[in-house]
Design an enzyme around this catalytic site. Structure first.
Site, PDB file in Angstrom:
ATOM      1  CE  LYS A   1     -10.723  -8.678  -9.124  1.00 22.61           C
ATOM      2  NZ  LYS A   1     -11.425  -7.353  -9.440  1.00 22.61           N
ATOM      3  N   GLY A   2      -5.412  -7.023  -9.574  1.00 21.55           N
ATOM      4  CA  GLY A   2      -4.357  -7.682 -10.301  1.00 21.55           C
ATOM      5  C   GLY A   2      -2.865  -7.192  -9.796  1.00 21.55           C
TER       6      GLY A   2
ATOM      7  N   GLY B   1     -15.772  -4.861  -8.923  1.00 20.71           N
ATOM      8  CA  GLY B   1     -14.490  -5.170  -9.907  1.00 20.71           C
ATOM      9  C   GLY B   1     -13.569  -3.910 -10.065  1.00 20.71           C
ATOM     10  CG  ASP B   2     -12.901  -2.549 -13.075  1.00 24.90           C
ATOM     11  OD1 ASP B   2     -12.472  -3.433 -13.662  1.00 24.90           O
ATOM     12  OD2 ASP B   2     -14.113  -1.950 -13.316  1.00 24.90           O
TER      13      ASP B   2
ATOM     14  CB  VAL C   1       0.503   4.553  -1.988  1.00 21.71           C
ATOM     15  CG1 VAL C   1      -0.383   4.312  -0.705  1.00 21.71           C
ATOM     16  CG2 VAL C   1       1.812   3.876  -1.936  1.00 21.71           C
ATOM     17  N   GLY C   2       0.017   3.439  -5.641  1.00 23.09           N
ATOM     18  CA  GLY C   2       0.365   3.426  -6.781  1.00 23.09           C
ATOM     19  C   GLY C   2       0.188   2.429  -7.771  1.00 23.09           C
TER      20      GLY C   2
ATOM     21  CG  LEU D   1      -4.677   6.083   0.809  1.00 23.03           C
ATOM     22  CD1 LEU D   1      -6.072   5.773   1.395  1.00 23.03           C
ATOM     23  CD2 LEU D   1      -3.606   5.854   2.043  1.00 23.03           C
TER      24      LEU D   1
ATOM     25  CD  GLN E   1     -15.880 -10.665 -13.848  1.00 19.95           C
ATOM     26  OE1 GLN E   1     -16.092 -11.552 -13.189  1.00 19.95           O
ATOM     27  NE2 GLN E   1     -15.468 -10.635 -14.970  1.00 19.95           N
TER      28      GLN E   1
ATOM     29  N   GLY F   1     -10.364  -7.916 -16.802  1.00 21.16           N
ATOM     30  CA  GLY F   1      -8.861  -7.285 -17.394  1.00 21.16           C
ATOM     31  C   GLY F   1      -8.328  -6.798 -16.124  1.00 21.16           C
ATOM     32  CG  HIS F   2      -6.602  -9.022 -13.187  1.00 25.11           C
ATOM     33  ND1 HIS F   2      -7.197  -8.465 -12.494  1.00 25.11           N
ATOM     34  CD2 HIS F   2      -6.442 -10.307 -12.796  1.00 25.11           C
ATOM     35  CE1 HIS F   2      -8.022  -9.355 -11.724  1.00 25.11           C
ATOM     36  NE2 HIS F   2      -7.431 -10.606 -12.098  1.00 25.11           N
TER      37      HIS F   2
HETATM   38  P1  GDP Z   1      -8.357  -5.307 -11.329  1.00 21.22           P
HETATM   39  O1  GDP Z   1      -9.397  -5.949 -12.444  1.00 21.22           O
HETATM   40  O2  GDP Z   1      -9.147  -5.392  -9.997  1.00 21.22           O
HETATM   41  O3  GDP Z   1      -7.197  -6.016 -11.110  1.00 21.22           O
HETATM   42  O4  GDP Z   1      -8.443  -3.994 -11.804  1.00 21.22           O
HETATM   43  P2  GDP Z   1      -8.021  -3.044 -12.806  1.00 21.22           P
HETATM   44  O5  GDP Z   1      -6.678  -3.660 -13.338  1.00 21.22           O
HETATM   45  O6  GDP Z   1      -9.020  -3.029 -13.951  1.00 21.22           O
HETATM   46  O7  GDP Z   1      -7.728  -1.611 -12.359  1.00 21.22           O
HETATM   47  C1  GDP Z   1      -7.055  -1.162 -11.544  1.00 21.22           C
HETATM   48  C2  GDP Z   1      -6.207  -0.117 -12.015  1.00 21.22           C
HETATM   49  O8  GDP Z   1      -5.789   0.718 -10.948  1.00 21.22           O
HETATM   50  C3  GDP Z   1      -4.998  -0.486 -12.818  1.00 21.22           C
HETATM   51  O9  GDP Z   1      -4.665   0.400 -14.106  1.00 21.22           O
HETATM   52  C4  GDP Z   1      -3.712  -0.519 -11.887  1.00 21.22           C
HETATM   53  O10 GDP Z   1      -2.565  -0.422 -12.249  1.00 21.22           O
HETATM   54  C5  GDP Z   1      -4.191   0.657 -10.914  1.00 21.22           C
HETATM   55  N1  GDP Z   1      -3.967   0.584  -9.766  1.00 21.22           N
HETATM   56  C6  GDP Z   1      -3.777  -0.473  -8.906  1.00 21.22           C
HETATM   57  N2  GDP Z   1      -3.644  -0.303  -7.538  1.00 21.22           N
HETATM   58  C7  GDP Z   1      -3.249   1.115  -7.669  1.00 21.22           C
HETATM   59  C8  GDP Z   1      -2.953   2.078  -6.761  1.00 21.22           C
HETATM   60  O11 GDP Z   1      -2.780   1.980  -5.515  1.00 21.22           O
HETATM   61  N3  GDP Z   1      -2.857   3.473  -7.015  1.00 21.22           N
HETATM   62  C9  GDP Z   1      -3.038   3.880  -8.430  1.00 21.22           C
HETATM   63  N4  GDP Z   1      -3.002   5.214  -8.683  1.00 21.22           N
HETATM   64  N5  GDP Z   1      -3.474   2.906  -9.564  1.00 21.22           N
HETATM   65  C10 GDP Z   1      -3.561   1.627  -8.918  1.00 21.22           C
END
Ligand code: GDP
Length: 429
Positions: A18-19, A14-15, A418-419, A335, A227, A42-43
């Site tokens: 995906k969001g 998870g985390d 990438v962000g 990345l 997840q 939580g996304h």
């Molecule tokens: P999800 O449940 O799979 O959506 O994951 P979360 O939201 O819990 O965690 C993903 C975290 O990584 C969030 O704070 C996003 O803003 C951040 N995030 C997603 N993609 C990227 C990325 O490519 N680079 C960076 N630095 N942060 C990212």
């Protein structure tokens, strides 16, 4: 012609981000539907510079005009659901007529939350799953035990009340005596639930039928998992798992369509690995590096704020996820978080205590606890990738790292994130 139906599934614990990926893909679809999990997921998505954490609503809600569904595989916490709807609306997002909840979805009720807490508190430290305490596990237990309450039950006030009272009764039988304050709070929460249930009626729908009809008329649908694969009830690191099927197969049952309707499965992997809660994490970093990566990647839970444990990319797990989910493509996220590292490792196999080497993700969780990953180390790129918008913008070593992930998982990479922002994405053609 039938429309496209894409599943977006997490391939680690998870985390994975995906969001963000769903948020990007939502632009191109008509319906975004969640197929499992509850308010424990939580996304985190960003709209302009505004951070929005969505626990139950699909991130598609932030895209005007898209229909957002919560399938029968989801367990719904009514109070939190309405809070989220109201919070999103307060940001100026018009949700009227855009949200549907399966009539077959089960409800997370106040007594499930109490059970979640008392069960976790009574478990020994090593047996604790590290749940979010949101009542999700007990709600799924009630569902499997055929004593749950579904959205369809909210159609009739009296019947709903009867079910709620008998559910409370049963739950009390497996709870220790509550402190007077707690008992009062529980009774009040039950009253609130009974009141709120009426508001659910306007959202109730048949998600399977909606999705099937949309696809038949050529519209496209995105099915969003919560997840990740290693937390799947059947395929994850049992018992340190969530209480539902997070994997792509769960998308069909969790929405109410046949598996033949699904046209592609996009697996989301972070460019390294994290895990929140208890249970094995074979590629876990030593404490100093763990701390360093947690800071670089802001690895704290979106729902609970808990620190996530970090480790190198685990290709054994990713390959397993590719197989179990039948992935057609990968989205690699974060990345940019690796930008400053001089060297980056990937686990390609596990050495186990009897001296043998395994390449498949083991079913036995105690084996997984004791494995020693075999690493392959690649040079880092030590350059900023956050501005990359095409493959050619990425440093050569970053491309080599991604190529190796593709090779090891035997799955093409379709997207590279990438962000945190929507536009910080590379689409691989
Ligand atoms: P999800 O449940 O799979 O959506 O994951 P979360 O939201 O819990 O965690 C993903 C975290 O990584 C969030 O704070 C996003 O803003 C951040 N995030 C997603 N993609 C990227 C990325 O490519 N680079 C960076 N630095 N942060 C990212």
């Amino acid at each position: 012609m039938s429309g496209r139906c894409t599943v977006v599934v997490g391939c680690q614990w998870g985390d994975e981000g995906k969001g963000k990926i769903v948020d990007v893909l939502a632009e191109e679809v008509d319906i975004v539907a969640r197929y499992q999990g509850g308010a424990n997921a939580g996304h985190t998505v960003y709209v302009a510079d505004d951070m929005v954490v969505l626990h139950q609503l699909p991130s598609g809600i932030l895209h005007p005009g898209k229909r957002c569904l919560l399938g029968n595989g989801v367990v719904l916490d009514i109070a939190r659901f309405f809070e989220e709807c109201d919070a999103v609306q307060a940001r100026g997002v018009d949700i009227s007529g855009r949200v549907g909840v399966s009539e077959r979805a089960h409800l997370v009720l106040p007594y499930h939350r109490v059970l979640d807490r008392v069960l976790e508190e009574s478990a020994s430290a090593t047996d604790r799953i590290g749940t979010t305490g949101r009542g999700i596990g007990p709600a799924y237990e009630f569902k499997a035990g055929r004593r749950g309450i579904r959205v369809a039950d909210a159609a009739d006030d009296r019947r709903f009340r009867e079910l709620l009272d008998s559910g409370l009764e049963r739950a009390r039988a497996s709870m220790p005596r509550l402190e007077p304050d707690e008992a009062r709070a529980l009774d009040e929460a039950v009253e609130t639930t009974a009141r709120l249930a009426r508001r659910l009626r306007e959202f109730a729908t048949d998600t399977g039928m909606e999705v099937a009809e949309a696809l038949a008329s050529g519209r496209s649908v995105l099915l969003e998992g919560a997840q990740g694969t290693a937390l799947d009830l059947d395929h994850g690191t049992y018992p340190f798992v969530t209480s539902s099927n997070t994997t792509a197969g769960g998308a069909a049952t969790g929405i109410g369509i046949g598996p033949t309707r699904i046209t592609s499965v996009l697996g989301v992997v972070k460019s390294y690995t994290t895990r929140v809660g208890n249970g094995p994490l074979p590629t876990a970093f030593a404490p100093e590096m763990d701390e360093h990566m947690r800071k670089l990647g802001s690895e704290f839970g979106a729902t609970t704020g808990r620190p996530r444990r970090c480790g190198w990319f685990d290709a054994v797990l990713a390959r397993y996820s590719a197989r179990v989910n039948g992935l057609t493509g990968l989205a690699v996220t974060k990345l940019d978080v690796l930008d400053s590292l001089a060297e980056i490792s990937i686990a390609t196999a596990y050495d186990i205590e009897d001296g043998s080497c395994i390449r498949e993700f083991p079913a036995d969780t105690s084996t997984l606890e004791s494995v020693e990953p075999r690493y392959e180390t690649l040079p880092g790129w030590e350059a900023d990738t956050s501005g990359a918008r095409s493959l050619s913008d990425l440093p050569r070593n970053a491309r080599a790292y991604l190529d190796r992930i593709q090779e090891l998982t035997d799955t093409p990479i379709d997207w590279i994130s990438v962000g945190t922002h929507r536009d910080q994405i590379v689409r691989v053609d």
